[in-house]
Scaffold this motif. Structure first.
Motif, PDB file in Angstrom:
ATOM      1  N   PRO A 163       0.854  -1.195   0.000  1.00 50.34           N
ATOM      2  CA  PRO A 163       0.000   0.000   0.000  1.00 50.34           C
ATOM      3  C   PRO A 163       0.894   1.252   0.000  1.00 50.34           C
ATOM      4  CG  PRO A 163      -0.645  -1.567   1.717  1.00 50.34           C
ATOM      5  CD  PRO A 163       0.672  -2.030   1.194  1.00 50.34           C
ATOM      6  N   LEU A 164       0.655   2.164  -0.919  1.00 55.31           N
ATOM      7  CA  LEU A 164       1.517   3.353  -1.024  1.00 55.31           C
ATOM      8  C   LEU A 164       1.572   4.092   0.304  1.00 55.31           C
ATOM      9  CD1 LEU A 164       3.080   5.383  -2.937  1.00 55.31           C
ATOM     10  CD2 LEU A 164       0.918   6.637  -3.067  1.00 55.31           C
ATOM     11  N   ASN A 165       2.787   4.481   0.692  1.00 54.07           N
ATOM     12  CA  ASN A 165       2.965   5.303   1.872  1.00 54.07           C
ATOM     13  C   ASN A 165       2.786   6.756   1.412  1.00 54.07           C
ATOM     14  OD1 ASN A 165       3.803   6.229   4.413  1.00 54.07           O
ATOM     15  ND2 ASN A 165       5.254   4.539   4.580  1.00 54.07           N
ATOM     16  N   GLU A 166       1.615   7.324   1.654  1.00 53.26           N
ATOM     17  CA  GLU A 166       1.333   8.673   1.130  1.00 53.26           C
ATOM     18  C   GLU A 166       2.234   9.692   1.813  1.00 53.26           C
ATOM     19  OE1 GLU A 166      -2.808   9.578   1.579  1.00 53.26           O
ATOM     20  OE2 GLU A 166      -3.420   7.751   0.553  1.00 53.26           O
ATOM     21  N   ASN A 167       2.711  10.655   1.048  1.00 54.14           N
ATOM     22  CA  ASN A 167       3.508  11.729   1.647  1.00 54.14           C
ATOM     23  C   ASN A 167       3.432  12.972   0.780  1.00 54.14           C
ATOM     24  OD1 ASN A 167       5.864  11.782  -0.287  1.00 54.14           O
ATOM     25  ND2 ASN A 167       5.983   9.648   0.377  1.00 54.14           N
ATOM     26  N   LYS A 168       3.922  14.056   1.350  1.00 56.05           N
ATOM     27  CA  LYS A 168       3.862  15.355   0.653  1.00 56.05           C
ATOM     28  C   LYS A 168       4.608  15.303  -0.670  1.00 56.05           C
ATOM     29  CE  LYS A 168       5.532  18.007   4.020  1.00 56.05           C
ATOM     30  NZ  LYS A 168       5.518  17.490   5.377  1.00 56.05           N
ATOM     31  N   GLN A 169       5.701  14.484  -0.704  1.00 56.98           N
ATOM     32  CA  GLN A 169       6.559  14.484  -1.879  1.00 56.98           C
ATOM     33  C   GLN A 169       5.908  13.797  -3.088  1.00 56.98           C
ATOM     34  OE1 GLN A 169       7.873  13.319   1.240  1.00 56.98           O
ATOM     35  NE2 GLN A 169       8.631  15.356   1.688  1.00 56.98           N
ATOM     36  N   ASN A 170       5.135  12.711  -2.846  1.00 58.20           N
ATOM     37  CA  ASN A 170       4.668  11.973  -4.027  1.00 58.20           C
ATOM     38  C   ASN A 170       3.263  12.363  -4.498  1.00 58.20           C
ATOM     39  OD1 ASN A 170       2.823  10.447  -2.456  1.00 58.20           O
ATOM     40  ND2 ASN A 170       4.364   8.860  -2.047  1.00 58.20           N
ATOM     41  N   LYS A 171       2.524  13.027  -3.648  1.00 62.70           N
ATOM     42  CA  LYS A 171       1.191  13.554  -4.019  1.00 62.70           C
ATOM     43  C   LYS A 171       0.272  12.505  -4.643  1.00 62.70           C
ATOM     44  CE  LYS A 171       2.802  18.296  -4.847  1.00 62.70           C
ATOM     45  NZ  LYS A 171       4.228  18.195  -5.015  1.00 62.70           N
ATOM     46  N   LYS A 172       0.487  11.244  -4.319  1.00 69.14           N
ATOM     47  CA  LYS A 172      -0.381  10.202  -4.855  1.00 69.14           C
ATOM     48  C   LYS A 172      -1.150   9.554  -3.715  1.00 69.14           C
ATOM     49  CE  LYS A 172       1.891   9.061  -9.154  1.00 69.14           C
ATOM     50  NZ  LYS A 172       2.415  10.395  -9.338  1.00 69.14           N
ATOM     51  N   LYS A 173      -2.243   8.865  -4.069  1.00 69.55           N
ATOM     52  CA  LYS A 173      -3.074   8.262  -3.018  1.00 69.55           C
ATOM     53  C   LYS A 173      -2.896   6.749  -2.994  1.00 69.55           C
ATOM     54  CE  LYS A 173      -7.145  10.078  -1.751  1.00 69.55           C
ATOM     55  NZ  LYS A 173      -6.673  10.855  -0.618  1.00 69.55           N
ATOM     56  N   ARG A 174      -2.976   6.240  -1.814  1.00 70.79           N
ATOM     57  CA  ARG A 174      -2.888   4.798  -1.601  1.00 70.79           C
ATOM     58  C   ARG A 174      -4.181   4.146  -2.095  1.00 70.79           C
ATOM     59  NH1 ARG A 174      -5.129   1.559   2.117  1.00 70.79           N
ATOM     60  NH2 ARG A 174      -3.885   0.295   3.536  1.00 70.79           N
ATOM     61  N   SER A 175      -4.088   2.962  -2.703  1.00 67.01           N
ATOM     62  CA  SER A 175      -5.299   2.225  -3.081  1.00 67.01           C
ATOM     63  C   SER A 175      -6.080   1.883  -1.823  1.00 67.01           C
ATOM     64  CB  SER A 175      -4.916   0.912  -3.774  1.00 67.01           C
ATOM     65  OG  SER A 175      -4.114   1.160  -4.885  1.00 67.01           O
ATOM     66  N   ASN A 176      -7.415   1.810  -1.958  1.00 68.79           N
ATOM     67  CA  ASN A 176      -8.166   1.441  -0.755  1.00 68.79           C
ATOM     68  C   ASN A 176      -8.068  -0.070  -0.515  1.00 68.79           C
ATOM     69  OD1 ASN A 176     -10.350   0.078  -2.111  1.00 68.79           O
ATOM     70  ND2 ASN A 176     -11.032   2.126  -2.771  1.00 68.79           N
ATOM     71  N   ASN A 177      -8.435  -0.480   0.698  1.00 70.98           N
ATOM     72  CA  ASN A 177      -8.240  -1.881   1.094  1.00 70.98           C
ATOM     73  C   ASN A 177      -9.016  -2.848   0.204  1.00 70.98           C
ATOM     74  OD1 ASN A 177      -6.477  -1.177   3.060  1.00 70.98           O
ATOM     75  ND2 ASN A 177      -7.992  -1.174   4.714  1.00 70.98           N
ATOM     76  N   THR A 178     -10.208  -2.432  -0.246  1.00 70.93           N
ATOM     77  CA  THR A 178     -11.009  -3.309  -1.101  1.00 70.93           C
ATOM     78  C   THR A 178     -10.276  -3.568  -2.411  1.00 70.93           C
ATOM     79  OG1 THR A 178     -12.932  -2.225  -0.150  1.00 70.93           O
ATOM     80  CG2 THR A 178     -13.318  -3.587  -2.103  1.00 70.93           C
ATOM     81  N   ALA A 179      -9.721  -2.500  -2.994  1.00 72.64           N
ATOM     82  CA  ALA A 179      -8.991  -2.652  -4.270  1.00 72.64           C
ATOM     83  C   ALA A 179      -7.763  -3.550  -4.086  1.00 72.64           C
ATOM     84  CB  ALA A 179      -8.573  -1.272  -4.793  1.00 72.64           C
ATOM     85  N   ILE A 180      -7.092  -3.375  -2.961  1.00 70.34           N
ATOM     86  CA  ILE A 180      -5.881  -4.190  -2.719  1.00 70.34           C
ATOM     87  C   ILE A 180      -6.259  -5.667  -2.571  1.00 70.34           C
ATOM     88  CG2 ILE A 180      -3.952  -4.615  -1.129  1.00 70.34           C
ATOM     89  CD1 ILE A 180      -4.008  -1.585  -0.465  1.00 70.34           C
ATOM     90  N   ARG A 181      -7.335  -5.910  -1.810  1.00 69.03           N
ATOM     91  CA  ARG A 181      -7.731  -7.324  -1.597  1.00 69.03           C
ATOM     92  C   ARG A 181      -8.210  -7.952  -2.904  1.00 69.03           C
ATOM     93  NH1 ARG A 181      -9.458  -5.695   3.572  1.00 69.03           N
ATOM     94  NH2 ARG A 181     -11.518  -5.228   2.765  1.00 69.03           N
ATOM     95  N   GLU A 182      -8.914  -7.174  -3.717  1.00 70.72           N
ATOM     96  CA  GLU A 182      -9.404  -7.712  -4.998  1.00 70.72           C
ATOM     97  C   GLU A 182      -8.222  -8.038  -5.919  1.00 70.72           C
ATOM     98  OE1 GLU A 182     -12.701  -6.699  -8.433  1.00 70.72           O
ATOM     99  OE2 GLU A 182     -12.414  -5.262  -6.806  1.00 70.72           O
ATOM    100  N   PHE A 183      -7.247  -7.122  -5.943  1.00 72.80           N
ATOM    101  CA  PHE A 183      -6.043  -7.328  -6.768  1.00 72.80           C
ATOM    102  C   PHE A 183      -5.351  -8.632  -6.330  1.00 72.80           C
ATOM    103  CE2 PHE A 183      -1.902  -6.355  -8.604  1.00 72.80           C
ATOM    104  CZ  PHE A 183      -2.203  -5.553  -9.693  1.00 72.80           C
ATOM    105  N   MET A 184      -5.281  -8.813  -5.024  1.00 78.42           N
ATOM    106  CA  MET A 184      -4.618 -10.007  -4.495  1.00 78.42           C
ATOM    107  C   MET A 184      -5.398 -11.270  -4.877  1.00 78.42           C
ATOM    108  SD  MET A 184      -3.353 -10.872  -0.645  1.00 78.42           S
ATOM    109  CE  MET A 184      -4.939 -11.045   0.145  1.00 78.42           C
ATOM    110  N   SER A 185      -6.725 -11.211  -4.783  1.00 75.24           N
ATOM    111  CA  SER A 185      -7.466 -12.446  -5.068  1.00 75.24           C
ATOM    112  C   SER A 185      -7.414 -12.804  -6.551  1.00 75.24           C
ATOM    113  CB  SER A 185      -8.891 -12.398  -4.518  1.00 75.24           C
ATOM    114  OG  SER A 185      -9.568 -11.352  -5.098  1.00 75.24           O
ATOM    115  N   VAL A 186      -7.319 -11.803  -7.425  1.00 77.55           N
ATOM    116  CA  VAL A 186      -7.153 -12.132  -8.857  1.00 77.55           C
ATOM    117  C   VAL A 186      -5.816 -12.846  -9.062  1.00 77.55           C
ATOM    118  CG1 VAL A 186      -6.882 -11.187 -11.196  1.00 77.55           C
ATOM    119  CG2 VAL A 186      -8.602 -10.221  -9.663  1.00 77.55           C
ATOM    120  N   LEU A 187      -4.755 -12.314  -8.461  1.00 79.00           N
ATOM    121  CA  LEU A 187      -3.433 -12.959  -8.594  1.00 79.00           C
ATOM    122  C   LEU A 187      -3.486 -14.390  -8.063  1.00 79.00           C
ATOM    123  CD1 LEU A 187      -1.031 -10.063  -7.494  1.00 79.00           C
ATOM    124  CD2 LEU A 187      -1.203 -11.025  -9.773  1.00 79.00           C
ATOM    125  N   ARG A 188      -4.129 -14.556  -6.920  1.00 79.16           N
ATOM    126  CA  ARG A 188      -4.211 -15.909  -6.319  1.00 79.16           C
ATOM    127  C   ARG A 188      -4.986 -16.861  -7.213  1.00 79.16           C
ATOM    128  NH1 ARG A 188      -4.591 -14.601   0.028  1.00 79.16           N
ATOM    129  NH2 ARG A 188      -2.340 -14.507   0.336  1.00 79.16           N
TER     130      ARG A 188
END
Ligand code: SF4
Length: 364
Positions: free
Chosen positions: A308-333
């Motif tokens: 999960p992205l470690n959000e910070n001032k420098q990268n200005k990007k957002k971390r994926s939400n937990n649902t998206a991360i779990r779905e991504f993982m289950s597709v890989l599995r």
């Protein structure tokens, strides 16, 4: 009238002091041949090398004569770093250090407590030239390479502090802090040999992980070294179009070339490859990209680490939400890919690489 010999003496006083070599930056063989040139016995190198990695000062090297100890102090140093800052996470599992180098550059490293031992994630460069858009280390570009002694000093300096806190010394090293280790190939290889050396720190190759953003020729060179170290590849995308949006290096090496080099590393070392995949909201976290990634990784032992992205001032990007991360993982599995989600360690103490330094510099 002034005495001419005073002038001579003044001139002599102005001679720059001889630069003393850092024993942490020298291999055992280099120390031995240096000692011979100083008129000492070759075998003394073994004794000195063992003392250095036991963190013993010159005057405490009791099996050496007083004159040799004086000679060592005149000709060498054992490199140290000045601790500028130490942050301990609320769960007391992660410690982040900010260190000052002898030329006033600043680096950082992180120590993480795991069941299998303490792992240090250390820096191999001051800054980084690779320019990954989600990384705080990339902000100022590459300042300079670290030498092997400066990498080793991060381990020994942290160990000194860990002892004060009642932690065990580090037993695992991850070359994943600021910098791209394969962009500093010679120094990184020297460090790996040094920390592995049985007469020195004696760390098993299996406890060492090198992380690269995919410098293909150097990945192949590393494979040819035939070391049993672990390789982690920062892939972060399943195709070149997505990768080019977040990693400049994708304009130089394609994913196909990186996967080929990873297969080559496995063929040469028999070590399973870890693919790091930072989850960034709306950029690389769609389920169809997980399916695409599965196709890429088919057919050789590997493991995907979703971060999960470690959000910070420098990268200005957002971390994926937990649902998206779990779905991504289950597709890989579902495609039989070995996958885990990395524990978010130290996010309360700016755990992501380069972040603590960037925040510190901002406040100067
Ligand atoms: S992620 Fe690694 S390779 Fe990329 S800019 Fe940061 S330190 Fe460099």
């Amino acid at each position: 009238m002034s005495n001419p010999s005073d002038k001579t003496e003044t001139r002599m006083n102005k001679q720059p002091e001889k630069r003393r070599a850092d024993l942490l930056n020298m291999s055992l063989e280099e120390i031995k041949s240096d000692l011979v040139s100083l008129g000492e016995e070759h075998y003394r190198g073994d004794q000195i090398y063992q003392w250095v990695y036991r963190d013993v000062a010159f005057d405490e090297m009791t099996n050496l004569s007083k004159s040799l100890r004086q000679k060592l102090a005149q000709n060498y140093i054992i490199g140290t770093l000045k601790q500028l800052k130490r942050l301990i996470s609320a769960d007391e599992h992660t410690i982040k250090y900010l260190y000052l180098l002898s030329d006033n550059n600043i680096i950082e490293c992180v120590v993480m407590k795991y069941r299998h031992g303490n792992t240090i994630c250390l820096s191999t460069q001051v800054g980084c030239a690779m320019g990954c858009s989600f990384c705080a280390s990339a902000t100022g570009g590459l300042i300079r390479q670290l030498n092997a002694g400066e990498m080793m000093a991060q381990v020994l300096e942290s160990n000194r502090d860990l002892a004060k806190l009642g932690w065990n010394p580090v037993s695992n090293v991850v070359l994943m802090g600021s910098g791209e280790p394969l962009d500093n190939y010679e120094n990184t290889m020297k460090f790996i040999h040094q920390i592995h050396h049985p007469k020195g720190y004696n760390m098993s190759y299996r406890n060492i992980t090198l992380s690269t953003c995919g410098l293909v020729p150097k990945m192949r060179a590393l494979a040819d070294e035939g070391l049993n170290i672990n390789l982690a590849v920062s892939l972060h995308a399943s195709n070149d179009n997505v990768r080019k949006k977040i990693m400049k290096v994708a304009n130089v090496y394609s994913i196909e070339e990186i996967i080929d080099a990873s297969r080559y590393f496995y063929a040469k070392t028999g070590r399973r490859i870890t693919f790091e995949y930072v989850m960034i909201d709306g950029v690389n976290d769609r389920p169809e990209l997980a399916a695409e990634l599965s196709q890429l990784l088919y057919g050789f032992p590997n493991h995907v680490n979703l971060i999960p992205l470690n959000e910070n001032k420098q990268n200005k990007k957002k971390r994926s939400n937990n649902t998206a991360i779990r779905e991504f993982m289950s597709v890989l599995r579902s495609y039989g890919i070995n996958v885990t989600i990395r524990r978010e360690m130290g996010s309360d103490i700016q755990g992501a690489c380069g972040q603590l330094k960037a925040d510190f510099m901002e406040k100067l």
